[in-house]
Design a protein around this motif. Structure first.
Motif, PDB file in Angstrom:
ATOM      1  N   VAL A 283       0.845  -1.199   0.000  1.00 13.36           N
ATOM      2  CA  VAL A 283       0.000   0.000   0.000  1.00 13.36           C
ATOM      3  C   VAL A 283       0.880   1.249   0.000  1.00 13.36           C
ATOM      4  CG1 VAL A 283      -1.698   1.312   1.309  1.00 13.36           C
ATOM      5  CG2 VAL A 283      -1.931  -1.156   1.118  1.00 13.36           C
ATOM      6  N   ALA A 287       0.212   2.574  -3.580  1.00 12.55           N
ATOM      7  CA  ALA A 287      -1.012   3.356  -3.422  1.00 12.55           C
ATOM      8  C   ALA A 287      -0.779   4.495  -2.435  1.00 12.55           C
ATOM      9  CB  ALA A 287      -2.171   2.467  -2.961  1.00 12.55           C
ATOM     10  N   ALA A 290      -3.423   6.252   0.246  1.00 15.55           N
ATOM     11  CA  ALA A 290      -4.562   5.361   0.512  1.00 15.55           C
ATOM     12  C   ALA A 290      -4.577   4.952   1.983  1.00 15.55           C
ATOM     13  CB  ALA A 290      -4.494   4.122  -0.380  1.00 15.55           C
ATOM     14  N   SER A 291      -5.747   4.572   2.464  1.00 23.13           N
ATOM     15  CA  SER A 291      -5.898   4.009   3.806  1.00 23.13           C
ATOM     16  C   SER A 291      -6.172   2.513   3.681  1.00 23.13           C
ATOM     17  CB  SER A 291      -7.048   4.703   4.549  1.00 23.13           C
ATOM     18  OG  SER A 291      -8.267   4.522   3.850  1.00 23.13           O
ATOM     19  N   ASN A 309      -7.290  -1.984   0.911  1.00 21.66           N
ATOM     20  CA  ASN A 309      -6.929  -0.568   0.886  1.00 21.66           C
ATOM     21  C   ASN A 309      -7.797   0.180  -0.120  1.00 21.66           C
ATOM     22  OD1 ASN A 309      -4.745  -1.989  -1.029  1.00 21.66           O
ATOM     23  ND2 ASN A 309      -5.124   0.058  -1.815  1.00 21.66           N
ATOM     24  N   THR A 310      -7.958   1.467   0.136  1.00 22.99           N
ATOM     25  CA  THR A 310      -8.736   2.345  -0.739  1.00 22.99           C
ATOM     26  C   THR A 310      -7.915   2.714  -1.967  1.00 22.99           C
ATOM     27  OG1 THR A 310      -7.939   4.296   0.429  1.00 22.99           O
ATOM     28  CG2 THR A 310      -9.969   3.257   1.246  1.00 22.99           C
ATOM     29  N   PRO A 311      -8.520   3.347  -2.965  1.00 25.13           N
ATOM     30  CA  PRO A 311      -7.738   3.797  -4.126  1.00 25.13           C
ATOM     31  C   PRO A 311      -6.660   4.797  -3.703  1.00 25.13           C
ATOM     32  CG  PRO A 311     -10.080   3.851  -4.612  1.00 25.13           C
ATOM     33  CD  PRO A 311      -9.967   3.586  -3.153  1.00 25.13           C
ATOM     34  N   PRO A 312      -5.562   4.873  -4.435  1.00 24.20           N
ATOM     35  CA  PRO A 312      -4.484   5.807  -4.069  1.00 24.20           C
ATOM     36  C   PRO A 312      -4.955   7.255  -4.147  1.00 24.20           C
ATOM     37  CG  PRO A 312      -4.093   4.845  -6.237  1.00 24.20           C
ATOM     38  CD  PRO A 312      -5.243   4.107  -5.644  1.00 24.20           C
ATOM     39  N   GLY A 313      -4.411   8.077  -3.237  1.00 23.95           N
ATOM     40  CA  GLY A 313      -4.770   9.483  -3.226  1.00 23.95           C
ATOM     41  C   GLY A 313      -4.017  10.308  -4.240  1.00 23.95           C
ATOM     42  N   GLY A 349      -9.360  -0.005  -5.310  1.00 26.45           N
ATOM     43  CA  GLY A 349      -8.389  -0.362  -4.288  1.00 26.45           C
ATOM     44  C   GLY A 349      -7.791  -1.736  -4.546  1.00 26.45           C
TER      45      GLY A 349
END
Length: 359
Positions: A283, A287, A290-291, A309-313, A349
């Motif tokens: 992550v 990414a 991301a969280s 994990n969420t999508p990359p910021g 994600g």
């Protein structure tokens, strides 16, 4: 290092104060107050970069003081990747430096104002570009360190997988060859013990049979240990109790939920720990921004962990990687008769799911 920081701060405040004093047009109290404010707030630029930049602009508008907003804009550029914010701040810096001061009685031609605005934009571009270069260098250094850590981790996982395969092969050889031959010795000794021609022969056959049976028991124990023991490491082995510390020190926004103490053995706990470690490392590497959510779960005869994990910021830098981390985790799961699944999620994600049997 502390004295060096104090000297740097004192030097910047002194340069800003000197710049404000040299370019002071009038003795108006509001002008002096805003000039002093622009110098005093500079030490807070690292904690509140946008607010400090905004507080330095009035001094540039009223008294043409450029050092304080220049420094504040540079620090803001080292902390933000938002090009719209940086562009707006650069334009404000240029307008404040090019606009005529209300305390200046001399009339300024529109053509001169346009020239000043062009110079102001060129000047504002300097701290923005320098700050972005410093930010890029910082991010690259961090990514390179993460890649080196990931490569070392993957090397250890690969060595552990090789050791586990060698142990499994050794266990098969001991079970299929040595145990079989010792079993034949025990059978033959038992037959000789029953049909021996004299007591001495029968006693010797009984001793051979007893030793053979004991050897078989020891071989079974060794085979069980070789098959059950996972890869060894020179450092203390992590357990599920170490997961909270691992998640907290991951360097990303991550949360640990689910069953606090899964009923799995030591090899299973190591496998779950390494899965979470590898997933959080990926992550950070692939990414950024991301969280992640780490969930320990138990469903009937199976237990395991799921890391999502969420999508990359922000876009990830195209840096190289060995690509063996998930392969090592898959091999580790197979050694424990478990499964490992990984792949992207519907929202962009990524998800890593390890399942292990409890028995």
């Amino acid at each position: 290092m502390r004295y060096r920081t104090v000297l740097v701060e004192a030097g910047l405040i002194g340069a800003a104060a000197l710049d404000t004093f040299v370019h002071m047009w009038s003795d108006a109290p509001v002008s002096i107050a805003l000039g002093v404010l622009g110098c005093v707030v500079l030490p807070l630029r690292h904690r509140f970069p946008r607010a400090v930049f905004a507080l330095t602009l009035p001094a540039a508008l009223l008294e043409a003081a450029l050092v304080a907003p220049f420094v504040a804009l540079y620090v803001l550029a080292t902390r933000s990747r938002d090009r719209r914010v940086l562009g707006v701040c650069a334009v404000l810096f240029a307008l404040a430096s090019a606009a005529p001061s209300p305390f200046d009685d001399e009339a300024v031609k529109p053509s001169d104002t346009a020239v000043y605005l062009a110079y102001g934009l060129a000047t504002a571009a300097v701290p923005v570009l320098l700050g972005q270069l410093v930010l890029t260098r910082r991010e690259l250094s961090q990514r390179i360190e993460e890649i080196q850590e990931a490569k070392e981790h993957e090397r250890v996982l690969h060595a552990q997988a090789m050791l586990a395969r060698e142990r499994a092969q050794l266990a098969r050889e001991m079970h299929d060859v040595v145990s079989h031959q010792v079993s034949l010795i025990a059978v033959q000794a038992g037959a000789l013990q029953v049909a021996g021609p004299d007591p001495a022969t029968r006693e010797a056959a009984r001793t051979i049979r007893t030793l053979s049976v004991g050897t078989l028991d020891e071989l079974r124990t060794m085979v069980t240990l070789l098959r059950a023991s996972g890869p060894t490491e020179p450092t203390p082995q992590p357990t599920l109790a170490d997961l909270q510390q691992l998640v907290a020190a991951s360097g990303i926004e991550a949360k640990l939920t689910g069953v606090p103490a899964l009923p799995v053995g030591t090899p299973g706990q190591r496998a779950i720990y390494r899965t979470v470690q590898e997933a959080l490392t990926n992550v950070r590497k692939h990414a950024p921004g991301a969280s992640a959510a780490v969930e320990l779960w138990q469903d009937g005869p199976y237990a395991g962990v799921t890391v999502t994990n969420t999508p990359p910021g922000r876009p990830a830098l195209p840096l190289p990687g060995a690509g063996q981390g998930l392969v090592g985790l898959h091999e580790r799961a197979c050694l424990l008769n478990g499964t490992l699944e990984s792949g992207p999620t519907e929202d962009g994600g990524y998800r890593v799911h390890m399942s292990l049997p409890l028995n």
